[in-house]
Design a protein around this motif. Structure first.
Motif, mmCIF file in Angstrom:
data_model
loop_
_atom_site.group_PDB
_atom_site.id
_atom_site.type_symbol
_atom_site.label_atom_id
_atom_site.label_comp_id
_atom_site.label_asym_id
_atom_site.label_seq_id
_atom_site.Cartn_x
_atom_site.Cartn_y
_atom_site.Cartn_z
ATOM 1 N N ARG A 61 0.645 -1.261 0.109
ATOM 2 C CA ARG A 61 0.064 0.041 -0.078
ATOM 3 C C ARG A 61 0.970 1.221 -0.066
ATOM 4 N N LEU A 66 -0.700 4.492 -1.346
ATOM 5 C CA LEU A 66 -2.265 4.271 -0.687
ATOM 6 C C LEU A 66 -2.130 5.017 0.894
ATOM 7 N N ALA A 94 -1.192 -3.007 -10.567
ATOM 8 C CA ALA A 94 -1.266 -3.727 -9.095
ATOM 9 C C ALA A 94 -2.691 -4.388 -8.806
ATOM 10 N N ILE A 96 -4.287 -5.432 -5.092
ATOM 11 C CA ILE A 96 -3.825 -5.295 -3.445
ATOM 12 C C ILE A 96 -5.025 -6.296 -2.532
ATOM 13 N N ALA A 100 -10.396 -6.324 -5.783
ATOM 14 C CA ALA A 100 -11.482 -5.392 -5.786
ATOM 15 C C ALA A 100 -12.246 -5.399 -6.715
ATOM 16 N N LEU A 101 -13.424 -5.949 -7.092
ATOM 17 C CA LEU A 101 -14.128 -5.746 -8.281
ATOM 18 C C LEU A 101 -15.507 -5.157 -8.118
ATOM 19 N N TYR A 102 -16.065 -4.800 -8.975
ATOM 20 C CA TYR A 102 -17.650 -4.376 -8.957
ATOM 21 C C TYR A 102 -18.605 -5.437 -9.313
ATOM 22 N N HIS A 104 -21.658 -5.892 -9.384
ATOM 23 C CA HIS A 104 -22.732 -5.964 -10.479
ATOM 24 C C HIS A 104 -22.383 -5.532 -11.796
ATOM 25 N N LEU A 109 -16.540 -4.941 -18.437
ATOM 26 C CA LEU A 109 -16.901 -3.471 -17.783
ATOM 27 C C LEU A 109 -15.707 -3.209 -16.772
ATOM 28 N N LEU A 113 -13.360 0.004 -17.166
ATOM 29 C CA LEU A 113 -13.439 1.435 -16.386
ATOM 30 C C LEU A 113 -11.902 1.664 -16.075
ATOM 31 N N THR A 114 -11.209 0.725 -15.379
ATOM 32 C CA THR A 114 -9.960 1.055 -15.441
ATOM 33 C C THR A 114 -9.170 1.521 -16.585
ATOM 34 N N ARG A 141 -21.603 -10.912 -15.544
ATOM 35 C CA ARG A 141 -21.525 -10.318 -14.362
ATOM 36 C C ARG A 141 -20.431 -10.951 -13.406
ATOM 37 N N ARG A 157 -6.554 -6.420 -15.025
ATOM 38 C CA ARG A 157 -6.489 -5.048 -14.899
ATOM 39 C C ARG A 157 -5.409 -4.438 -14.722
#
Ligand code: ADP
Ligand code: MG
Lengths: 320, 242
Positions: A61, A66, A94, A96, A100-102, A104, A109, A113-114, A141, A157
C-alpha cells in the motif's frame, strides 16, 4: 520492436525498480512495517514472503501511495514516489489483497472502467482479457465469477497498458492448484516477454519459489533477508560422509580448515561452501587418510529450508 | 474530468442507483394521481402541487433519496474495497471524489426534472381517471419555480451526505444521519419552523413553508459551494485503508 527497445534502453544500470529506505508504518502502538530497506532489481520476479500479518500488504500500500509512511523513503525506477506519484503510478499495475471488483458489473466493464481511467485504447481491454483467458466470460456479471476468475480479472486489470512494474499481493490466494500453476507460468513468462518487474507477495513459499529470481522475507514488519535466489542458495550446503571411523574423519576434515564438523555414529556432517571441487577434495583427503568412504550425500539448500530456518530462528528471537 | 464522469456513470450500469433515481420521481406521479382521485373535492393545481406534492418532496422524498443514493454510490467502492484499486491508478484523488459528489448533486437536477414532469402527469392521469381536471390556473410556472428552489436548497444535503458516505465505510452511519436529519427537520416543521434556516435537512422545507423560498434556495446553494471543496480536501488527504 520499438517496445523492447524501449525497456532495454530505459534500464539504467544500477537503478532498482523499487528501493525503500527505513520505511516505517505504525498503526497506533503497533509497528506494522519496521525500517524496511527493500531492493528490487529491474526485470526480476521478486517474491515478497512472510506469514499472515507480517506487513506485506501494508508495504505494498505504501509502494502505491495509498498509505503514507510514518518514516522513510520510497523510490521507484529511481524516482521519489512522494513527489512523482502520478507519473510513477502510470508505470505500475497492481492488485492489493482480495480482488476489488464491482460485482454488479460485467468482467469486461470492470476492466474497461480502469482502462478508461488510464486513458488507454479500447482494444487494451480485450487484449488483457485474452491474456488471462477470460474473453469467453467477459460479458458475465462478476458476482457469478469464481475466486480464480476474480483473481485473473484483477490480474488482467493490472496488465492494462503494459506496466513496467507489477505489484501483486497474494495473487494465488483462493486459486485451485491448476490456477496456481497458470498464474506461475504467466508470472515467470512476463519478464522475458515485456521486460516487466514483478513484485509478488505470498505467505506460501511454494507459490513463488519456482518463479522468483529474488526474494525478501518479512517477519513482524522487519525484512529478515533479501537477495537473489541464486546467491542466497549457493552460500553453504550440508554434506554427510558415511565413514568407518567418524572421529578420525572429523580430525582430517578439521585439519583442512572446515569449521563446522559433527561426528555421529557412522557419519560426519559439515557445512561447506557449495562448490564441487571442494567436496571432491575433502573426499580425497578422507580416502588418502586411510578411511573407507561408503556414501556421500549432499543436502542441497532449498528456498524452502532457508525460509523455514530463517522463520524459526526469528521466532526464537522475537521479543515478547 | 468528462472522461471520469462518463466512467463513473458507466459504473452505475446495473446497480441499484439508477433505480433510486427513477423511483422517487415516480412516487410523485403516484402521489399526484392519488391526490386527485382520493380527495372529497377536486383539488386545484395549487393545492395539489403546492400544498401536497412539493412539501412531501422537500421534506421526505428528495432528502431521503439523496441519502440513499449517496450511500449506494459510495458503497459500490467501499463494499468491494475498490478505492484501493482506483487510487493505485495514475489519477488524482480529488478528481475522483469531486466527480462522485458532483454526481450526487447532479442527481437532484435529473430527479427534479423527472419529478416535475411526472407530478404533472400524475395530476392529469388522476383527473382523467376521475373524469375531471384539477382546477385553477396553469401550474407550470409556479411549480417549476418551487421545484427549482427545492433542488437548490437540497444541494447542501447532497454534498453532506456524499461526504459522509464516502468518508465512512459503514453505510449505516451516513444513512442514519440522513434519516435523523430528516426526522429532526420534520419535528422542526411542526414545532419551530423558524429554525429551518439552521438545519441543512430542513432547507428544502423552508422553500415551501417560509415566505422567502429564494432565501432557502440561495442558502442551500451557498452552503453546498462552500462545503464541496472542504469535503474533497478532507476525503483526498486521508489514507486509503480499504
Ligand atoms: N488499517 C489498519 N489498521 C490497523 N492495523 C492494521 C491495518 N492494516 C494492517 N494492520 C495490521 O498491520 C499488520 C500487518 O498487516 P498486513 O500488512 O495486512 O500483513 P500481511 O499482508 O503480511 O498479511 C497486521 O498486524 C495488521 O493487523
Ligand atoms: Mg496481506
Amino acid at each position: 520492436m520499438a517496445k523492447s527497445g524501449n525497456w532495454i534502453g530505459a534500464k539504467v544500470l544500477g537503478t532498482l525498480a523499487i528501493e525503500t529506505q527505513g520505511l516505517v508504518k505504525r498503526f497506533g502502538r503497533q509497528v506494522a512495517v519496521n525500517r524496511l530497506d527493500l531492493k528490487v532489481p529491474q526485470q526480476s520476479v521478486f517474491g515478497f514472503l512472510g506469514p499472515n500479518g507480517a506487513g506485506k500488504s501494508t508495504t505494498m500500500r505504501m509502494l502505491l501511495g495509498l498509505t503514507t509512511p510514518d518514516e522513510g523513503r520510497i523510490s521507484i525506477f529511481g524516482r521519489d514516489l512522494k513527489s512523482n506519484r502520478i507519473a510513477t503510478l502510470s508505470e505500475i499495475g497492481a492488485t492489493i489483497e482480495a480482488p476489488a471488483l464491482y460485482d454488479h458489473a460485467s468482467g469486461w466493464l470492470n476492466v474497461d472502467l480502469t482502462r478508461r481511467l488510464r486513458g488507454l485504447k479500447r482494444a487494451e481491454t480485450d487484449r488483457v482479457l485474452e491474456v488471462v483467458g477470460l474473453t469467453p466470460v467477459g460479458a458475465k456479471r462478476v458476482s457469478g465469477y469464481s475466486m480464480g476468475m476474480r483473481q485473473r480479472l484483477a490480474l488482467a486489470r493490472a496488465l492494462l497498458g503494459e506496466p513496467k512494474l507489477l505489484i501483486l499481493d497474494e495473487p494465488t490466494n483462493g486459486l485451485d492448484p491448476e490456477g496456481i500453476e497458470d498464474m506461475r507460468a504467466l508470472l515467470s513468462d512476463l519478464p522475458h516477454q515485456t521486460g516487466v518487474t514483478v513484485f509478488v507477495s505470498s505467505h506460501l513459499l511454494s507459490e513463488v519459489e519456482h518463479v522468483a529470481t529474488s526474494v525478501g522475507l518479512i517477519y513482524e514488519g522487519r525484512l529478515i533477508l533479501q537477495g537473489e535466489v541464486r546467491s542466497l542458495l549457493s552460500a553453504q550446503t550440508r554434506i554427510v560422509f558415511q565413514v568407518n571411523n567418524p572421529e578420525q574423519a572429523k580430525h582430517i576434515v578439521l585439519a583442512r580448515g572446515v569449521a563446522d564438523v559433527i561426528a555421529n555414529a557412522d557419519t560426519i556432517d559439515m557445512l561447506v561452501e557449495q562448490d564441487r571441487s571442494g567436496i571432491a577434495a575433502i573426499n580425497r583427503a578422507l580416502v588418502e587418510g586411510g578411511l573407507e568412504v561408503s556414501a556421500v550425500s549432499v543436502q542441497l539448500n532449498t528456498l524452502e529450508k532457508l525460509y523455514r530456518d530463517t522463520l524459526s530462528s526469528c521466532s526464537q528471537w522475537a521479543p515478547l | 474530468m468528462i472522461g471520469m464522469l462518463i466512467t463513473e456513470l458507466l459504473k452505475l450500469k446495473g446497480s441499484l442507483a439508477i433505480l433510486m433515481l427513477l423511483a422517487s420521481p415516480f412516487l410523485l406521479f403516484v402521489l399526484a394521481a392519488l391526490g386527485v382521485l382520493a380527495g372529497d373535492t377536486i383539488p386545484t393545481w395549487g393545492d395539489l402541487l403546492g400544498s401536497f406534492v412539493s412539501p412531501l418532496w422537500a421534506l421526505m422524498l428528495l432528502p431521503m433519496t439523496l441519502t440513499v443514493l449517496a450511500a449506494l454510490l459510495a458503497q459500490i467502492e467501499h463494499g468491494s474495497g475498490a478505492f484501493t484499486h482506483v487510487f493505485a491508478l495514475p489519477i488524482h484523488r480529488w478528481a475522483v471524489f469531486s466527480t462522485k459528489i458532483a454526481i450526487v448533486v447532479g442527481s437532484i437536477l435529473v430527479m427534479s426534472i423527472l419529478g416535475f414532469g411526472l407530478a404533472l402527469a400524475g395530476g392529469l392521469v388522476g383527473g382523467l381517471l376521475r373524469g375531471v381536471e384539477p382546477l385553477g390556473k396553469s401550474p407550470l410556472e409556479p411549480f417549476s419555480a418551487v421545484m427549482t428552489n427545492i433542488g437548490l436548497a437540497a444541494a447542501f444535503i447532497a454534498v453532506l451526505q456524499a461526504w459522509l458516505a464516502l468518508r465512512f465505510r459503514s453505510f449505516a452511519l451516513s444513512i442514519g444521519i440522513g434519516v435523523a436529519g430528516t426526522l429532526v427537520a420534520l419535528a422542526m416543521a411542526m414545532t419551530r419552523p423558524s429554525f429551518t434556516a439552521f438545519w441543512p435537512w430542513a432547507f428544502p422545507l423552508g422553500v415551501v413553508t417560509s415566505a422567502r423560498p429564494d432565501y432557502f434556495a440561495l442558502l442551500g446553494l451557498a452552503c453546498a459551494v462552500a462545503a464541496f471543496p472542504l469535503a474533497v480536501y478532507d476525503l483526498s488527504r486521508r489514507d486509503v485503508v480499504a
